[in-house]
Design a protein around this motif. Structure first.
Motif, PDB file in Angstrom:
ATOM      1  N   UNK A  19     -43.332  32.777  -8.307  1.00  0.00           N
ATOM      2  CA  UNK A  19     -43.471  33.921  -9.267  1.00  0.00           C
ATOM      3  C   UNK A  19     -43.913  35.183  -8.408  1.00  0.00           C
ATOM      4  N   UNK A  20     -44.310  34.851  -7.254  1.00  0.00           N
ATOM      5  CA  UNK A  20     -44.766  36.147  -6.381  1.00  0.00           C
ATOM      6  C   UNK A  20     -43.548  37.080  -6.120  1.00  0.00           C
ATOM      7  N   UNK A  21     -44.023  38.252  -6.310  1.00  0.00           N
ATOM      8  CA  UNK A  21     -42.911  39.367  -6.033  1.00  0.00           C
ATOM      9  C   UNK A  21     -42.908  39.971  -4.663  1.00  0.00           C
ATOM     10  N   UNK A  22     -41.901  40.553  -4.497  1.00  0.00           N
ATOM     11  CA  UNK A  22     -41.529  41.222  -3.281  1.00  0.00           C
ATOM     12  C   UNK A  22     -40.676  42.146  -3.272  1.00  0.00           C
ATOM     13  N   UNK A  23     -40.550  43.146  -2.253  1.00  0.00           N
ATOM     14  CA  UNK A  23     -39.293  44.236  -2.439  1.00  0.00           C
ATOM     15  C   UNK A  23     -37.926  43.681  -2.417  1.00  0.00           C
ATOM     16  N   UNK A  24     -37.115  44.099  -3.296  1.00  0.00           N
ATOM     17  CA  UNK A  24     -35.815  43.291  -3.275  1.00  0.00           C
ATOM     18  C   UNK A  24     -34.955  43.600  -2.054  1.00  0.00           C
ATOM     19  N   UNK A  25     -35.375  44.522  -1.092  1.00  0.00           N
ATOM     20  CA  UNK A  25     -34.777  44.720   0.228  1.00  0.00           C
ATOM     21  C   UNK A  25     -35.170  43.457   1.060  1.00  0.00           C
ATOM     22  N   UNK A  26     -36.063  42.913   0.946  1.00  0.00           N
ATOM     23  CA  UNK A  26     -36.705  41.942   1.728  1.00  0.00           C
ATOM     24  C   UNK A  26     -35.973  40.671   1.624  1.00  0.00           C
ATOM     25  N   UNK A  27     -35.560  40.497   0.344  1.00  0.00           N
ATOM     26  CA  UNK A  27     -34.871  39.090   0.017  1.00  0.00           C
ATOM     27  C   UNK A  27     -33.957  38.795   0.940  1.00  0.00           C
ATOM     28  N   UNK A  28     -32.916  39.785   1.280  1.00  0.00           N
ATOM     29  CA  UNK A  28     -31.817  39.573   2.189  1.00  0.00           C
ATOM     30  C   UNK A  28     -31.971  39.283   3.554  1.00  0.00           C
ATOM     31  N   UNK A  29     -33.455  40.082   3.963  1.00  0.00           N
ATOM     32  CA  UNK A  29     -33.732  39.805   5.386  1.00  0.00           C
ATOM     33  C   UNK A  29     -34.372  38.577   5.554  1.00  0.00           C
ATOM     34  N   UNK A  60     -53.221  41.517   1.324  1.00  0.00           N
ATOM     35  CA  UNK A  60     -53.128  43.226   1.025  1.00  0.00           C
ATOM     36  C   UNK A  60     -52.053  43.688   1.476  1.00  0.00           C
ATOM     37  N   UNK A  61     -50.970  44.306   0.863  1.00  0.00           N
ATOM     38  CA  UNK A  61     -50.014  44.985   1.310  1.00  0.00           C
ATOM     39  C   UNK A  61     -48.768  44.056   2.169  1.00  0.00           C
ATOM     40  N   UNK A  62     -48.972  42.696   2.143  1.00  0.00           N
ATOM     41  CA  UNK A  62     -48.323  41.865   2.886  1.00  0.00           C
ATOM     42  C   UNK A  62     -47.591  40.526   1.748  1.00  0.00           C
ATOM     43  N   UNK A  63     -46.480  40.080   2.128  1.00  0.00           N
ATOM     44  CA  UNK A  63     -45.951  38.767   1.588  1.00  0.00           C
ATOM     45  C   UNK A  63     -46.142  37.921   2.533  1.00  0.00           C
TER      46      UNK A  63
END
Length: 540
Positions: free
Chosen positions: A242-252, A294-297
């Motif tokens: 359930x941890x969320x991240x910017x969708x642009x990072x998913x591809x990366x 903080x600010x990081x995945x």
């Protein structure tokens, strides 16, 4: 009312991608723990897909998914026995569904079912036949255009619309106050507009956030297929879906994660026989987890395999001319990220832990992240990726060189200090003594080719990346602030030490610096035979 056919097709493509991912994950879960509710989920996905295909008049896709639906129904009614072979065939059917969907969306292959898909249906209906069929030439053609889409909660869109309206009103008020009001009134309206702007920016960033679960679940099948091909046994445990991240990072993150999972199965996990001899369970265990800092995945992949062979790594370090006996375990582990580590004498000892890991690091570097590796021989390995939560903006630290302003990612900045007086204006780089630690440094003006008069005072920004430190000599320190990132023009892609651009407060364009490449340059300049700024000075 005119119907936008392209919009409907794009919506269909997006929804089917989600259905395929759910069906694939459900089949893998059912194989590991056969439960009727899991199979019901897979069946509902197939039924939904059939309804969508029928409504859009895709006969080949409709016929194929109907056949798959019949097999799933037979499993639910206990008329078919759930075996590993049947799950393999159903997974292959999902691959064919992807291909048929892509063919339908592109406008080809809509009328007749391809021969490969027809043969697979025959296998699914006849329990005596075994083995999946690959998706052949009749499968998925390459799409000419792929549109990036994102599902957004309507409440979030309403909030963005309201903030946009309030911001527009504030702008109108500001125009009136600037024309007729006082400076104090103008400042008050400006501060209100600034607050609304920040709220809008935060809301837009939230819209871009998606859970990492779908990204993680894509690796379940890879583990299944790899262990089957290599006669190993393993289970992949997912944590923090359930941890969320910017969708642009998913591809990366997709490619480096897949590489790490394959690496762990290929070279980290032992065979069941070898594991029993080592006193372990016959089945290996992989854990893929996500968390926030903080600010990081933070993404970690852990395995309970053989781990790194540190003596072999020391041999490699000696071959590279390093003082291997004084190197710590962390420093030895860093060697696996060097290109070409997987030479003949190490390929069976450190295996894939060295082969291709430089590719993983480059991919993570491109996301402005870091990758570290910890391993205990005989007990397993943990690889940790840390990447920013968003690629759309950055907390930056602005510095000045001559008349130009550059931005460093704030998470890499450790501290700032004054360059010793005896080194001011001297060309080249060198080494500083930072509280007993060697700190290689370089002048950004030389790396970036910026000319200007020598300032009376120069500063050193200490930056960190991948366990290393380096100093960057600059003329001015402007401080931190949030910056919106813009990609570089093609003409600037080859510019060393630069990863992007941003608009500065005064409207000018500032370049965002690439810390990994700057660190590499700083270390290279302090190697024997390279230009140096003289002997290491006293501690500043």
């Amino acid at each position: 009312m005119q119907i936008d056919h392209e919009l409907i097709i794009e919506s269909f493509r997006t929804e089917t991608e989600e259905l395929f991912a759910e069906m694939e994950a459900g089949l893998l879960s059912f194989e590991a723990h056969p439960r009727e509710e899991v199979l019901q989920t897979v069946f509902r996905g197939a039924h939904t897909l059939k309804g969508l295909a029928m409504s859009l008049r895709f006969p080949a896709l409709t016929d194929f998914v109907h056949g798959v639906e019949d097999v799933l129904e037979a499993l639910l009614e206990r008329r078919r026995l759930a075996t590993g072979e049947l799950v393999t065939l159903l997974l292959s059917a999902v691959d064919h569904l992807r291909g048929l969907t892509a063919a339908a969306v592109s406008g080809s292959g809509q009328e007749r079912m391809p021969a490969g898909a027809q043969r697979l249906l025959e296998q699914l209906r006849a329990p005596g036949l075994t083995g999946p069929l690959p998706v052949g030439a009749q499968g998925a053609p390459e799409e000419a255009r792929r549109v990036r889409t994102l599902r957004v909660d309507v409440e979030k869109l309403d909030r963005i619309a309201n903030l946009t309206g309030e911001l527009s009103i504030a702008r109108g008020r500001l125009t009136q106050v600037l024309a007729k009001g006082s400076a104090a009134e103008a400042l008050g309206v400006h501060l209100e507009a600034e607050r609304l702007h920040l709220e809008l920016q935060e809301e837009v960033n939230r819209v871009r956030m998606v859970p990492v679960g779908p990204l993680f679940r894509q690796n379940l099948r890879a583990v299944r297929e790899l262990t089957g091909a290599q006669h190993k046994r393993a289970r992949l445990v997912l944590e923090g879906e359930d941890v969320e991240v910017d969708t642009a990072l998913v591809e990366g993150l997709r490619e480096p994660l897949l590489h790490l999972v394959r690496n762990a199965v290929d070279h980290g996990l032992e065979t069941p026989e070898a594991r029993r001899e080592a006193g372990k369970e016959a089945s290996g265990r992989l854990v893929l987890r996500a968390s926030h800092e903080p600010g990081m995945l933070v993404v970690q992949l852990s395995d309970d395999g053989r781990g790194l062979r540190y003596e072999r790594l020391r041999e490699k370090a000696r071959a590279l001319g390093r003082d291997a006996e004084r190197m710590t375990a962390e420093e030895l582990a860093e060697l696996v990220f060097l290109p070409g580590l997987s030479t003949a004498e190490t390929v069976t000892e450190v295996s894939g832990r060295g082969m291709g890991m430089d590719v993983v690091r480059r991919a993570v570097d491109a996301l402005r992240g870091t990758v570290t590796l910890l391993s205990e021989e005989g007990r397993g390995t943990t690889v940790t990726l840390r990447v920013p939560l968003t690629l759309a903006s950055i907390q930056g630290f602005a510095v000045g060189i001559g008349e130009e302003t550059y931005v460093l990612p704030l998470e890499t900045v450790q501290e700032c200090l004054e360059l010793p007086a005896e080194l001011r204006g001297q060309p080249g780089g060198g080494v500083l003594n930072l509280r007993g630690q060697a700190l290689p440094y370089l002048r950004l003006s030389e790396v970036l080719g910026v000319r200007g008069s020598c300032p009376e005072r120069e500063s050193v920004v200490v930056v960190a990346h991948g366990g290393g430190l380096a100093g960057l000599v600059v003329d001015e320190l402007y401080g931190e602030g949030q910056r919106v990132l813009k990609p570089l023009d093609r003409l600037l892609h080859s510019l060393p030490g630069v990863s992007g651009s941003t608009l500065l407060d005064d409207g000018r364009v500032g370049l965002v610096l690439d810390v990994p490449s700057l660190l590499k340059e700083a270390v290279q300049r302090t190697e024997p035979g390279r230009t140096s700024g003289g002997p290491a000075p006293r501690a500043p």
